[in-house]
Design an enzyme around this catalytic site. Sequence first.
Site, short mmCIF file in Angstrom:
data_model
loop_
_atom_site.label_atom_id
_atom_site.label_comp_id
_atom_site.label_asym_id
_atom_site.label_seq_id
_atom_site.Cartn_x
_atom_site.Cartn_y
_atom_site.Cartn_z
CG ASP A 1 2.79 -4.91 11.48
OD1 ASP A 1 1.75 -4.30 11.78
OD2 ASP A 1 3.62 -4.52 10.66
NE ARG B 1 -0.84 -5.72 19.58
CZ ARG B 1 -1.49 -5.18 18.55
NH1 ARG B 1 -1.01 -5.28 17.33
NH2 ARG B 1 -2.60 -4.52 18.72
CB SER C 1 -2.60 5.69 15.09
OG SER C 1 -3.25 4.82 14.17
CD GLU D 1 -10.01 -1.48 9.79
OE1 GLU D 1 -9.20 -2.39 10.04
OE2 GLU D 1 -10.03 -0.38 10.38
CG ASP D 2 -10.29 -4.94 12.59
OD1 ASP D 2 -10.90 -3.94 13.04
OD2 ASP D 2 -9.23 -5.35 13.09
CG ASP E 1 -2.83 -7.20 10.25
OD1 ASP E 1 -3.56 -7.29 9.24
OD2 ASP E 1 -3.17 -6.58 11.28
CG HIS F 1 0.63 -1.49 17.19
ND1 HIS F 1 1.12 -2.54 16.45
CD2 HIS F 1 1.37 -1.44 18.32
CE1 HIS F 1 2.13 -3.08 17.10
NE2 HIS F 1 2.29 -2.43 18.23
CG ASP G 1 -2.11 0.92 1.09
OD1 ASP G 1 -2.60 1.10 -0.04
OD2 ASP G 1 -2.54 1.47 2.13
NE ARG H 1 -7.07 -6.21 7.03
CZ ARG H 1 -7.31 -5.77 8.25
NH1 ARG H 1 -8.46 -5.15 8.52
NH2 ARG H 1 -6.42 -5.93 9.21
#
Length: 406
Positions: free
Chosen positions: A97, A129, A218, A180-181, A95, A214, A43, A79
């Site tokens: 990461d 995390r 944010s 959104e997920d 993802d 992440h 992206d 996605r």
Amino acid sequence: MTQPDVSVIIGAYEAMPYLVECLASVEAQTIDPERIEVIAVDDGSTDGTGEYLEEFADRAPMPVTVIRQENSGGPSGPRNVGLSKAAGRYVFFLDADDRLGPEALQRMVAMADRAGTDVVLGKVEGVNRTAPKSMWGKTLERTDVFSSNIKFTLSAQKLFRRELLTRHGMRFDESLFTGEDALFTMEAYLRANGVSVISDYTCYYLVGRDDGKHVTKSGSYTLRFDSARALMKLIAEHVPAGDRRDLLMVRPFVVTLLPQFGPKYATDSEEIRRHKFELAKPLMDAYWTEGVAHRLKVHERLRLHLVAEQRPDLLLDVVKFVKAKKQAAALLEKKGRRVYLVYPHFRDREAGIPDSVYLAEPREARAFLGYREGGVDSLVRRAARKARRLLTSSKRVTPGGTTAAA
């Protein structure tokens, strides 16, 4: 080519060096490489992410499609692009990461095929995390969003039956920049012909970035209200008002909305506090019910009650109390059958907050010495039995066998 079992969709933005381990975990999957395909969407990265994806495509044992595009501003666009290219019976959103456990895809596909379910959750473990925990108590071949804790894991990192997504035209909402997920996954739960949970093997490692980048951390507070609004609206559209809707509404109220009135609220400016109340009002008016309130802990219920009643003056005292991590005193009444937690403004005549807001539900009250669980219910049951006995004794049977009032 035969149809792949699963399409692994990776949206990547500025993902180096985490992308290296992510792709290594895909390459290490125990499922036959011919049974999977990878669709990776860069992206608009500037850190070498796109180039590394292309290198991986050249050497990977499974088919890999790399799409490079200008930055879309969020995870939904990549996605959706990947989903539009997917050919697998199932899709899995990975993802860039994070990484997969070696047996993840093999186990999840096998579970979906065996159980005939449309969504499979593989156990998630956090690396640097936190990760959701309450839904991993045991492996479930078939469950749903109403009879399990899966509503508390709405990230997109699940195995979805592609036919389900295609049939309902499901896509990620590109107007949302957080949550959104949650919207996508909740809709899948509600539409699915069953959900499976794999708890005996870690399928997914949720990796905390050292640079702190992440998406979930944010964005401004207004985006959180957008997310809560969208999720509440979706739930209301799919589930009629009542206990089942209230059960699901706990999630957006506690996870998305309540933190806006948590410790940070104490340091917010007056302008931001006022704005938060304005944003919350239509949501509280539309979706806050007694059924939701009584599923919450006292301090959660109290804060949201004050938001619903538009009482910012009282809320600040409660937030400061919670922020200080003080333990509210317990007041036991009705011979221990009721436990009230004495948070600020309890039985303050001027505040006028009902006692019921401070009344601990059994799961919270059990922690306090002297609580007699089930006491109130037992009293009600005894009263009902007594009423039935009185009703029975007020009738008599006549010699002819008919029953008449005494």
